[in-house]
Design a protein around this motif. Structure first.
Motif, PDB file in Angstrom:
ATOM      1  N   ALA A  12       0.737  -1.343   0.100  1.00 35.30           N
ATOM      2  CA  ALA A  12       0.095  -0.090  -0.135  1.00 35.30           C
ATOM      3  C   ALA A  12       0.838   1.319  -0.198  1.00 35.30           C
ATOM      4  CB  ALA A  12      -0.801   0.052   1.287  1.00 35.30           C
ATOM      5  N   MET A  13       1.941   1.266   0.840  1.00 37.74           N
ATOM      6  CA  MET A  13       2.689   2.555   0.941  1.00 37.74           C
ATOM      7  C   MET A  13       3.516   2.492  -0.462  1.00 37.74           C
ATOM      8  SD  MET A  13       2.122   3.780   3.795  1.00 37.74           S
ATOM      9  CE  MET A  13       3.856   4.819   4.059  1.00 37.74           C
ATOM     10  N   ILE A  25      -5.728   9.272  -3.031  1.00 34.56           N
ATOM     11  CA  ILE A  25      -5.978   8.122  -3.657  1.00 34.56           C
ATOM     12  C   ILE A  25      -7.230   7.171  -3.087  1.00 34.56           C
ATOM     13  CG2 ILE A  25      -4.733   5.944  -4.856  1.00 34.56           C
ATOM     14  CD1 ILE A  25      -3.605   8.924  -5.412  1.00 34.56           C
ATOM     15  N   PRO A  26      -8.274   6.960  -3.740  1.00 37.36           N
ATOM     16  CA  PRO A  26      -9.156   6.394  -3.220  1.00 37.36           C
ATOM     17  C   PRO A  26      -8.883   4.719  -2.658  1.00 37.36           C
ATOM     18  CG  PRO A  26      -9.901   7.123  -5.258  1.00 37.36           C
ATOM     19  CD  PRO A  26      -8.590   7.308  -5.201  1.00 37.36           C
ATOM     20  N   LEU A  27      -9.382   4.384  -1.431  1.00 39.25           N
ATOM     21  CA  LEU A  27      -8.908   3.139  -0.902  1.00 39.25           C
ATOM     22  C   LEU A  27      -9.101   2.118  -1.862  1.00 39.25           C
ATOM     23  CD1 LEU A  27      -8.502   1.804   1.964  1.00 39.25           C
ATOM     24  CD2 LEU A  27     -11.147   1.199   1.787  1.00 39.25           C
ATOM     25  N   ALA A  31      -6.772  -0.930  -2.882  1.00 40.92           N
ATOM     26  CA  ALA A  31      -6.965  -2.301  -2.613  1.00 40.92           C
ATOM     27  C   ALA A  31      -7.184  -3.132  -3.880  1.00 40.92           C
ATOM     28  CB  ALA A  31      -8.624  -2.170  -2.069  1.00 40.92           C
ATOM     29  N   GLU A  32      -7.739  -2.646  -5.027  1.00 40.90           N
ATOM     30  CA  GLU A  32      -7.911  -3.407  -6.232  1.00 40.90           C
ATOM     31  C   GLU A  32      -6.609  -3.550  -6.694  1.00 40.90           C
ATOM     32  OE1 GLU A  32     -10.847  -1.342  -8.655  1.00 40.90           O
ATOM     33  OE2 GLU A  32     -12.308  -1.648  -7.113  1.00 40.90           O
ATOM     34  N   ILE A  36      -5.463  -6.263  -2.010  1.00 42.79           N
ATOM     35  CA  ILE A  36      -5.676  -6.168  -0.767  1.00 42.79           C
ATOM     36  C   ILE A  36      -7.121  -6.055  -0.170  1.00 42.79           C
ATOM     37  CG2 ILE A  36      -4.858  -4.885   1.697  1.00 42.79           C
ATOM     38  CD1 ILE A  36      -2.392  -3.854  -0.026  1.00 42.79           C
ATOM     39  N   PRO A  37      -7.342  -7.055   0.633  1.00 41.21           N
ATOM     40  CA  PRO A  37      -9.156  -6.743   1.251  1.00 41.21           C
ATOM     41  C   PRO A  37      -9.083  -5.248   1.861  1.00 41.21           C
ATOM     42  CG  PRO A  37      -8.199  -8.824   2.099  1.00 41.21           C
ATOM     43  CD  PRO A  37      -6.785  -7.947   1.553  1.00 41.21           C
ATOM     44  N   ALA A  38     -10.317  -4.576   1.251  1.00 36.86           N
ATOM     45  CA  ALA A  38     -10.559  -3.193   1.598  1.00 36.86           C
ATOM     46  C   ALA A  38     -10.486  -3.061   3.019  1.00 36.86           C
ATOM     47  CB  ALA A  38     -11.629  -2.878   0.938  1.00 36.86           C
ATOM     48  N   LYS A  39     -11.278  -3.940   3.609  1.00 42.92           N
ATOM     49  CA  LYS A  39     -11.440  -3.695   5.108  1.00 42.92           C
ATOM     50  C   LYS A  39     -10.266  -3.793   6.056  1.00 42.92           C
ATOM     51  CE  LYS A  39     -16.272  -5.334   5.791  1.00 42.92           C
ATOM     52  NZ  LYS A  39     -17.218  -5.877   6.558  1.00 42.92           N
ATOM     53  N   PHE A  40      -9.404  -4.856   5.521  1.00 42.65           N
ATOM     54  CA  PHE A  40      -8.043  -5.073   6.308  1.00 42.65           C
ATOM     55  C   PHE A  40      -7.242  -3.628   5.817  1.00 42.65           C
ATOM     56  CE2 PHE A  40      -4.386  -8.169   6.833  1.00 42.65           C
ATOM     57  CZ  PHE A  40      -4.200  -7.790   8.143  1.00 42.65           C
ATOM     58  N   LEU A  41      -7.239  -3.502   4.719  1.00 39.33           N
ATOM     59  CA  LEU A  41      -6.519  -2.091   4.347  1.00 39.33           C
ATOM     60  C   LEU A  41      -6.917  -0.806   5.056  1.00 39.33           C
ATOM     61  CD1 LEU A  41      -4.311  -0.853   2.237  1.00 39.33           C
ATOM     62  CD2 LEU A  41      -6.204  -0.578   0.618  1.00 39.33           C
ATOM     63  N   THR A  42      -8.158  -0.668   5.407  1.00 37.11           N
ATOM     64  CA  THR A  42      -8.635   0.521   5.885  1.00 37.11           C
ATOM     65  C   THR A  42      -7.830   0.414   7.331  1.00 37.11           C
ATOM     66  OG1 THR A  42     -10.895   0.274   5.022  1.00 37.11           O
ATOM     67  CG2 THR A  42     -10.748   1.486   7.241  1.00 37.11           C
TER      68      THR A  42
END
Length: 150
Positions: A12-13, A25-27, A31-32, A36-42
């Motif tokens: 992500a970084m 940058i939108p989550l 994620a896509e 990376i699973p969006a919830k975990f990325l949050t």
């Protein structure tokens, strides 16, 4: 080994570093693109924002961006934030030191001495590499040469 959380954080970084200066940058983009699973990325980005490494903005035009320039973020710092230490064993940790259970005295432990050397070599490499550094992917078959038994 690095945890899945730490590996996701690095990816992500790297993504945010590639987009540095382009605004939020939108989550979903992170994620896509990085799988990376969006919830975990949050959760990960929220944790990184507590350290000021990541900034965010809510809303329709919201998203995430690096809170500091990529040249100021080392991979060593990032791993320490996510993992707590670069050491492979607790007795070799500089910042999260713990005496190992079921071991010999630290002053007599050759395994600890070895792990201190590994920690220092790892820190030297990871603290010398920044998110701004170009790192090219390596094809899957490269870098996996077998170590011959001696």
């Amino acid at each position: 080994m690095l945890s899945q959380k730490t590996r996701y954080a690095i990816r992500a970084m790297q993504h945010l570093a590639d987009k540095y200066g382009q605004g939020p940058i939108p989550l979903t983009d992170i994620a896509e693109t990085q799988n990376i699973p969006a919830k975990f990325l949050t959760v990960i980005l929220s944790e990184l924002s507590r350290y000021g490494i990541v900034a965010s903005q809510r809303g329709k035009d919201g998203g995430y961006w690096l809170g500091v320039p990529p040249i100021d973020i080392t991979y060593g710092d990032l791993i320490r934030v996510m993992r707590g230490s670069l050491a492979l064993v607790p007795c070799a940790s500089r910042f999260a030191h713990e005496t190992c259970k079921n071991c010999v005295e630290e002053k007599d432990c050759r395994t600890r001495a070895l792990m201190l050397q590994v920690r220092d070599a790892t820190a030297g490499l990871l603290d010398g590499m920044r998110l701004s550094d170009k790192i090219d992917p390596v094809p899957a078959a490269e870098g996996l040469e077998a170590v011959e038994d001696v």
